[in-house]
Design a protein around this motif. Structure first.
Motif, short mmCIF file in Angstrom:
data_model
loop_
_atom_site.label_atom_id
_atom_site.label_comp_id
_atom_site.label_asym_id
_atom_site.label_seq_id
_atom_site.Cartn_x
_atom_site.Cartn_y
_atom_site.Cartn_z
N ASP A 5 91.41 -3.99 -13.53
CA ASP A 5 90.49 -4.70 -12.63
C ASP A 5 89.05 -4.59 -13.15
O ASP A 5 88.28 -5.55 -13.13
CB ASP A 5 90.53 -4.12 -11.21
CG ASP A 5 91.84 -4.38 -10.51
OD1 ASP A 5 92.54 -5.35 -10.86
OD2 ASP A 5 92.17 -3.60 -9.60
N LEU A 6 88.69 -3.38 -13.59
CA LEU A 6 87.32 -3.17 -14.09
C LEU A 6 87.08 -4.02 -15.33
O LEU A 6 86.02 -4.63 -15.50
CB LEU A 6 87.13 -1.69 -14.48
CG LEU A 6 86.69 -0.73 -13.40
CD1 LEU A 6 86.52 0.65 -14.02
CD2 LEU A 6 85.40 -1.20 -12.75
N TYR A 7 88.08 -4.04 -16.20
CA TYR A 7 87.96 -4.84 -17.43
C TYR A 7 87.81 -6.33 -17.07
O TYR A 7 86.98 -7.03 -17.66
CB TYR A 7 89.18 -4.61 -18.31
CG TYR A 7 89.08 -5.29 -19.65
CD1 TYR A 7 88.27 -4.76 -20.66
CD2 TYR A 7 89.76 -6.48 -19.91
CE1 TYR A 7 88.16 -5.39 -21.89
CE2 TYR A 7 89.65 -7.11 -21.14
CZ TYR A 7 88.85 -6.56 -22.12
OH TYR A 7 88.73 -7.20 -23.33
N ALA A 76 83.57 -5.66 -22.00
CA ALA A 76 84.51 -6.71 -22.40
C ALA A 76 83.74 -7.84 -23.06
O ALA A 76 82.58 -8.07 -22.76
CB ALA A 76 85.26 -7.24 -21.17
N CYS A 77 84.41 -8.51 -23.96
CA CYS A 77 83.78 -9.60 -24.69
C CYS A 77 84.69 -10.83 -24.60
O CYS A 77 85.90 -10.72 -24.83
CB CYS A 77 83.57 -9.18 -26.14
SG CYS A 77 82.84 -10.47 -27.15
N ASP A 79 84.72 -13.17 -26.60
CA ASP A 79 84.99 -13.68 -27.95
C ASP A 79 85.68 -12.66 -28.85
O ASP A 79 85.77 -12.86 -30.06
CB ASP A 79 83.65 -14.13 -28.57
CG ASP A 79 82.90 -15.03 -27.62
OD1 ASP A 79 83.41 -16.13 -27.35
OD2 ASP A 79 81.85 -14.62 -27.09
N ASP A 80 86.14 -11.56 -28.26
CA ASP A 80 86.73 -10.47 -29.05
C ASP A 80 87.50 -9.58 -28.07
O ASP A 80 86.93 -9.15 -27.06
CB ASP A 80 85.57 -9.68 -29.70
CG ASP A 80 86.02 -8.49 -30.51
OD1 ASP A 80 87.23 -8.22 -30.59
OD2 ASP A 80 85.14 -7.80 -31.07
N ASP A 81 88.75 -9.30 -28.34
CA ASP A 81 89.52 -8.53 -27.35
C ASP A 81 89.45 -7.02 -27.55
O ASP A 81 90.16 -6.26 -26.90
CB ASP A 81 90.98 -9.01 -27.25
CG ASP A 81 91.69 -8.99 -28.60
OD1 ASP A 81 91.30 -8.16 -29.45
OD2 ASP A 81 92.62 -9.79 -28.79
N SER A 82 88.59 -6.55 -28.46
CA SER A 82 88.43 -5.09 -28.60
C SER A 82 87.00 -4.70 -28.93
O SER A 82 86.74 -3.97 -29.87
CB SER A 82 89.39 -4.54 -29.65
OG SER A 82 89.18 -5.20 -30.87
N CYS A 83 86.09 -5.17 -28.10
CA CYS A 83 84.66 -4.88 -28.28
C CYS A 83 84.35 -3.45 -27.82
O CYS A 83 84.82 -3.01 -26.78
CB CYS A 83 83.90 -5.91 -27.46
SG CYS A 83 82.19 -5.57 -27.15
N PRO A 107 95.13 -7.94 -27.42
CA PRO A 107 95.47 -8.95 -26.42
C PRO A 107 96.16 -8.37 -25.18
O PRO A 107 97.18 -7.70 -25.29
CB PRO A 107 96.44 -9.89 -27.17
CG PRO A 107 96.13 -9.67 -28.61
CD PRO A 107 95.69 -8.25 -28.74
N GLY A 108 95.53 -8.53 -24.04
CA GLY A 108 96.12 -8.11 -22.77
C GLY A 108 96.13 -6.61 -22.52
O GLY A 108 96.66 -6.15 -21.51
N ALA A 109 95.56 -5.83 -23.43
CA ALA A 109 95.61 -4.37 -23.27
C ALA A 109 94.22 -3.79 -23.02
O ALA A 109 93.22 -4.27 -23.54
CB ALA A 109 96.23 -3.74 -24.51
N VAL A 110 94.21 -2.73 -22.22
CA VAL A 110 92.96 -2.06 -21.86
C VAL A 110 93.16 -0.57 -22.12
O VAL A 110 94.26 -0.04 -21.92
CB VAL A 110 92.65 -2.31 -20.36
CG1 VAL A 110 91.47 -1.49 -19.90
CG2 VAL A 110 92.39 -3.79 -20.10
#
Ligand code: THU
Length: 128
Positions: A5-7, A76-77, A79-83, A107-110
């Motif tokens: 949720d935070l992400y 979170a970005c 344009d990039d899934d691991s900023c 992708p899809g992971a936090v």
């Protein structure tokens, strides 16, 4: 609120980014010790070094509202899934005792990263 949720909230905050130079739209959520949440997005400038990072905006907002101890910073970005936070933002986090960073992990992971891993052996206000 879960880390996912935070992400998601940080990703939503990134919609507010002003990033015409890098096209790298970052959002952040600060969760203060008392549970209040503050958001930020990066704010760029034609004079590039005058740019503000999303985390700096969110931390500044939290501190201006009276927060002095921060539990979590989510970043979170769009344009990039691991900023991950830059070095300057990591140092800002030390000042307000951030315990962990929530960030994308593909992708899809936090993931939740303990602050000691984010900035080991940091220089902080306890040295004053
Ligand atoms: N940026 C952030 O907002 N946070 C970070 O931790 C990394 C970098 C922004 C600054 C600039 O507007 C863009 O991302 C490209 O560096």
């Amino acid at each position: 609120m879960t880390d996912a949720d935070l992400y998601a909230e940080a990703l939503s905050a990134a919609e507010g980014a002003y990033a015409p130079y890098s096209n790298y739209r970052v959002g952040a959520v600060v969760v203060a010790e008392d549970g209040r949440r503050f958001t930020g997005a990066n704010v760029e400038n034609a004079a590039y070094p005058s740019t503000l990072c999303a985390e700096a905006v969110a931390i500044g907002s939290a501190v201006a509202a009276g927060a002095r101890v921060i539990d979590t910073v989510a970043v979170a970005c769009l344009d990039d899934d691991s900023c991950m936070p830059c070095g300057n933002c990591r140092q800002m986090m030390v000042e307000f005792e951030v315990k962990r960073v929530v960030a994308g992990a593909g992708p899809g992971a936090v993931r939740s990263i303990p602050f000691e891993e984010v900035l080991p052996d940091s220089f902080g206000p306890d040295h004053l």
